[in-house]
Design an enzyme around this catalytic site. Structure first.
Site, mmCIF file in Angstrom:
data_model
loop_
_atom_site.group_PDB
_atom_site.id
_atom_site.type_symbol
_atom_site.label_atom_id
_atom_site.label_comp_id
_atom_site.label_asym_id
_atom_site.label_seq_id
_atom_site.Cartn_x
_atom_site.Cartn_y
_atom_site.Cartn_z
ATOM 1 N N LYS A 86 -2.139 2.386 -10.331
ATOM 2 C CA LYS A 86 -3.450 2.956 -9.993
ATOM 3 C C LYS A 86 -3.573 4.368 -10.543
ATOM 4 O O LYS A 86 -2.621 5.147 -10.466
ATOM 5 C CB LYS A 86 -3.638 2.943 -8.466
ATOM 6 N N ASP A 114 3.376 4.021 -3.467
ATOM 7 C CA ASP A 114 3.783 5.175 -4.299
ATOM 8 C C ASP A 114 5.162 5.744 -3.966
ATOM 9 O O ASP A 114 5.358 6.972 -4.006
ATOM 10 C CB ASP A 114 2.727 6.295 -4.201
ATOM 11 N N CYS A 142 -2.344 9.394 -0.399
ATOM 12 C CA CYS A 142 -2.517 8.026 -0.925
ATOM 13 C C CYS A 142 -2.519 6.954 0.157
ATOM 14 O O CYS A 142 -3.207 5.938 0.018
ATOM 15 C CB CYS A 142 -1.472 7.748 -1.988
#
Ligand code: TIU
Length: 229
Positions: A133, A28, A166
């Site tokens: 995701k 991310d 995350c």
């Protein structure tokens, strides 16, 4: 042929990487989290704290690519029609702008928008899988596990943001699936320094309850043994 088993100094003890069966996952590193005007900023965070991880990740990426490791990138975000966005996630924080709303980098946390892109310096190379995701974990509702099993990957090196959200969620999902995880301490970052420190401590406590922690310089020094031979 040289030995592809590398011992990496780590906490709580050294971890062995069998390189053909190891992958680097960069989580991310998107403009939405790292730059002003994105999701991270909408949450009320100081996004500059995450920028500390960019240079260490760039160095780890270069070493991993040179060593021939599988490199996988992830992005958190949603379909433009938001059909994969749980109402609870949309509502949480009472954000304005919130997920799906327009911001300076396009619609927040929406696939295809500028803010959803990975920061240019860490851009994926052609052939490196990118996992989109909808959640915090990279295994939930994605084909990440399928890709890893097809490549017989057993060990994961984790970088990215944020350490306690995350990265940790992905680490926990991976650990329960039997993947051995090595977290790169300075290749991860949080909006909250105390959460970053706690999250790393939680990985390596109790004999390495979730896995191992090393730093970028140690990892790169170890990978260079393979790159140079
Ligand atoms: N990628 C990721 O960590 N998503 C988040 O929402 N993190 C926060 O710390 N908010």
């Amino acid at each position: 042929m040289h030995d592809m088993n590398l011992s990496v100094a780590a906490d709580p003890y050294p971890v062995t990487l069998d390189l053909p069966h190891a992958a680097l996952i960069v989580i991310d590193m998107q403009r939405d989290f790292v730059e002003p005007g994105g999701f991270g900023a909408a949450l009320g965070n100081d996004v500059t704290r995450l920028q500390a991880a960019i240079d260490p990740i760039a160095a780890v990426l270069a070493a991993a690519r040179a060593a021939g490791l599988l490199v996988i990138h992830t992005r958190e975000g949603h379909r433009p029609d938001l059909t994969d966005l749980p109402p609870t996630k949309k509502a949480r924080g009472r954000l304005d702008p919130g997920i799906g709303d327009p911001g300076p980098m396009g619609r927040i946390l929406v696939r295809g928008e500028a803010g959803h892109e990975i920061v240019p310096v860490l851009a994926p190379l052609a052939g490196e899988p990118v996992i989109d995701k909808p959640g915090k974990g990279a295994f939930y509702a994605t084909d990440l596990e399928t890709i890893l099993r097809q490549r017989a990957i057993a060990k994961l090196i984790l970088c990215g943001v944020t350490t306690e959200v995350c990265v940790h969620t992905t680490l926990r999902e991976a650990n329960d699936r039997g993947f051995e995880c090595l977290v790169v301490s300075d290749g991860t970052a949080s909006y909250f320094p105390e959460f970053h420190a706690c999250a790393l401590a939680m990985v390596k406590a109790q004999g390495g309850i979730f896995g191992f922690v090393t730093d970028s310089a140690t990892l790169i020094r170890t990978l260079e043994k393979v790159i140079r031979t």
